[in-house]
Write a protein that holds these residues in place. Sequence first.
Motif, mmCIF file in Angstrom:
data_model
loop_
_atom_site.group_PDB
_atom_site.id
_atom_site.type_symbol
_atom_site.label_atom_id
_atom_site.label_comp_id
_atom_site.label_asym_id
_atom_site.label_seq_id
_atom_site.Cartn_x
_atom_site.Cartn_y
_atom_site.Cartn_z
ATOM 1 N N PHE A 201 -6.529 0.117 -5.753
ATOM 2 C CA PHE A 201 -6.486 -0.972 -4.912
ATOM 3 C C PHE A 201 -7.617 -1.513 -4.908
ATOM 4 O O PHE A 201 -7.862 -2.803 -4.613
ATOM 5 N N PHE B 287 -9.162 3.806 3.207
ATOM 6 C CA PHE B 287 -8.662 2.556 2.429
ATOM 7 C C PHE B 287 -9.737 1.345 2.900
ATOM 8 O O PHE B 287 -9.953 0.833 1.956
ATOM 9 N N ALA C 278 -3.787 -6.209 3.600
ATOM 10 C CA ALA C 278 -2.856 -4.981 2.971
ATOM 11 C C ALA C 278 -1.975 -4.642 4.193
ATOM 12 O O ALA C 278 -2.057 -4.936 5.287
ATOM 13 N N TYR D 221 -0.396 4.107 -2.539
ATOM 14 C CA TYR D 221 -1.734 4.773 -1.827
ATOM 15 C C TYR D 221 -1.244 5.953 -0.748
ATOM 16 O O TYR D 221 -1.560 6.913 -0.900
ATOM 17 N N THR E 13 0.720 -1.147 -0.040
ATOM 18 C CA THR E 13 -0.094 -0.003 0.071
ATOM 19 C C THR E 13 0.631 1.226 -0.026
ATOM 20 O O THR E 13 0.481 2.356 0.092
#
Length: 255
Positions: free
Chosen positions: A187, A215, A203, A171, A168
């Motif tokens: 994602f 998220f 994640a 992101y 991640t």
Amino acid sequence: MNAASRTLLPKTALSVNLNKVALVRNTRHLGIPSVTRAATLCLQAGAHGITVHPRPDERHIRAHDVHDLAELLKAWPGREFNIEGNPFHNLMGFVRAVRPHQVTFVPDSEGQFTSDHGWSFPADADRLRSLVVEARALGARVSLFMDAEPEQMAGARAVGADRVELYTEPYAAAWHSAQRSAQLERFRAAAQAALDVGLGVNAGHDLNRENLTAFVRAVPGLSEVSIGHALIADALELGYGETVAAYQRCIDDAR
């Protein structure tokens, strides 16, 4: 459907990565801060599991930590021990010795500063397949550390993995930029592709209290987040208990 009858999605589990606790401890020879004490406090606060990444150079987690934590987790039924690392280095020895609930295969080089990319298929398929089979035979759920590339998920499933852990950092790096929405969509699509081929979705990497709720809300079927650096940094100010509770609130807010 009214609020009373609405069914909530399964809650995303929080696994606390304790590498940074061990990193601080290793700067002196006093045994503090204690990795097992940190694990106990996080579990008492409601963390679903504990994650460690024992690298070959032992710059943070050391071999005895893995064994000590495995013994500790025996007293916490329903909580999980996740060991991550490169299966072509030292990881499989730990898997054979302590039989963790989950093992996460990460394609790190031996001296790599931190994890920064996932496996690639079909390039890595042949060498991973037999190790995935072995780890599962030892009773571990197998997760593969993967970039958020939807077209790669079928390859992860084909070698026998149970889950993928989406990397991640891209992101997190986009959080304060105009690319945030595009990264979230990337994602979301990768997670959906994983679910579509029968994989579970984890994640981790640079998730924190600021970016976690968005998220978890956007990414479908998210079974677990593994968080270390930011969580331990927050714990220096808030303490382990309040920090774990704060991250749990971030997850709850996404539901």
